[in-house]
Design a protein around this motif. Structure first.
Motif, PDB file in Angstrom:
ATOM      1  N   PHE A  67      22.854  -0.284  34.117  1.00  0.00           N
ATOM      2  CA  PHE A  67      23.377   1.030  33.757  1.00  0.00           C
ATOM      3  C   PHE A  67      24.562   1.449  34.622  1.00  0.00           C
ATOM      4  O   PHE A  67      25.186   2.474  34.346  1.00  0.00           O
ATOM      5  N   PRO A  70      28.308   0.779  31.763  1.00  0.00           N
ATOM      6  CA  PRO A  70      28.033   1.277  30.409  1.00  0.00           C
ATOM      7  C   PRO A  70      28.471   0.337  29.294  1.00  0.00           C
ATOM      8  O   PRO A  70      27.782   0.230  28.270  1.00  0.00           O
ATOM      9  N   HIS A  74      26.154  -1.038  26.212  1.00  0.00           N
ATOM     10  CA  HIS A  74      26.554  -0.945  24.801  1.00  0.00           C
ATOM     11  C   HIS A  74      26.486  -2.301  24.114  1.00  0.00           C
ATOM     12  O   HIS A  74      25.892  -2.444  23.032  1.00  0.00           O
ATOM     13  N   GLN A 114      28.301   8.273  34.610  1.00  0.00           N
ATOM     14  CA  GLN A 114      28.255   7.065  33.781  1.00  0.00           C
ATOM     15  C   GLN A 114      26.827   6.569  33.608  1.00  0.00           C
ATOM     16  O   GLN A 114      26.412   6.226  32.492  1.00  0.00           O
ATOM     17  N   GLN A 115      26.066   6.525  34.707  1.00  0.00           N
ATOM     18  CA  GLN A 115      24.699   6.016  34.646  1.00  0.00           C
ATOM     19  C   GLN A 115      23.813   6.858  33.740  1.00  0.00           C
ATOM     20  O   GLN A 115      22.948   6.328  33.039  1.00  0.00           O
ATOM     21  N   CYS A 119      25.609   6.556  29.542  1.00  0.00           N
ATOM     22  CA  CYS A 119      24.665   5.568  29.006  1.00  0.00           C
ATOM     23  C   CYS A 119      23.702   6.201  28.009  1.00  0.00           C
ATOM     24  O   CYS A 119      23.372   5.596  26.976  1.00  0.00           O
ATOM     25  N   ILE A 122      25.700   6.539  24.819  1.00  0.00           N
ATOM     26  CA  ILE A 122      25.898   5.230  24.188  1.00  0.00           C
ATOM     27  C   ILE A 122      24.650   4.809  23.417  1.00  0.00           C
ATOM     28  O   ILE A 122      24.715   4.423  22.252  1.00  0.00           O
TER      29      ILE A 122
END
Length: 262
Positions: A67, A70, A74, A114-115, A119, A122
């Motif tokens: 994670f 990302p 995906h 982002q984590q 994520c 996504i």
């Protein structure tokens, strides 16, 4: 009567090699769901899958993705779902490091964003078309009680958790028309590796024994104890069932009564 069974459903569970993520997968499997675990350690994932109940004909499996990346998340999930339909998503990953928000580096916010939020988004957007086609879906985000009241010395975590909760509420409003619910479970102090790390850090910073820090945490909980991962998982699993079809857009603390808001 609305059912509590998840037989015939397939769930994707993040951060599921330990703690609340693993307990959630185990609970979902007990209710009949086929579970796809996703985390960064193939070895730990294989061990976790072996603990899942398969007495209702499930064929559990796992996906390896980090994670922190990302795009990797995906690509791995997109390739897996080409010929499969997953209608339950449990968004869960390890929390950011502790510390005052005034000392936080900008890159710490970016990494945590982002984590967690990226994520989550996504995974949700990859699975939503299949849920829409089925006219049924469940997204449960495991966040933190800091969504209700920010926690001391968790500046980056408080910030990102709030963003995830706002994203989830927005998604819940948009997806409800397709029979999809989006809810957040907010664990309080729970016996996980993360809590152990938080207690160790507090003990070092405050020059106290870890046992003293633990007792201070327990004293803040009306139930006078630390929670168990399976107690959080029970709420996660319920929100995934047909019986929870009218529960949507909520953030539910599971914290022994610690959170000081209604």
């Amino acid at each position: 009567m609305l059912s509590l069974s998840l037989k015939g459903k397939t769930a994707l569970i993040g951060g599921s090699t330990q703690g609340i993520g693993l307990a959630s997968a185990q609970e979902l499997a007990q209710l009949g769901a086929t579970c796809i675990l996703i985390s960064r350690s193939g070895e730990k994932l294989a061990q976790a899958v072996a603990t899942l109940d398969a007495t209702q004909g499930q064929h559990h499996s796992y996906l390896v993705a980090d994670f922190d990346h990302p795009d990797q998340v995906h690509d791995v999930v997109a390739a897996y779902i080409k010929d499969k339909n997953i209608t339950i998503l449990i968004n869960n990953t390890g929390g950011p490091a502790g510390g005052p928000v005034m000392n936080a580096k900008p890159e710490s916010f970016i990494q945590a964003f982002q984590q967690h939020l990226i994520c989550n988004h996504i995974l949700a957007t990859l699975l939503l078309p299949g849920m829409q086609a089925e006219g049924w879906g469940r997204i449960v985000n495991i966040i933190s009680t800091s969504v209700k009241i920010p926690l001391k010395n968790l500046g980056v975590s408080n910030t990102i958790r709030g963003a995830v909760a706002s994203w989830a509420k927005t998604m819940a409003n948009e997806a409800a028309q397709y029979g999809i619910t989006v809810n957040n479970v907010l664990p309080g102090s729970t016996a996980t590796g993360r809590l152990d790390t938080i207690m160790q850090n507090k003990a070092a910073t405050q020059h106290k024994d870890k046992a003293e820090i633990e007792q201070e945490m327990i004293n803040e909980v009306p139930a006078h104890r630390i929670g168990k991962p399976e107690e959080i998982a029970a709420m996660v699993a319920f929100l995934c069932t047909p019986a929870a079809s009218y529960v949507n857009g909520t953030s539910i603390p599971v914290d022994g009564g610690r959170t000081g808001s209604i």
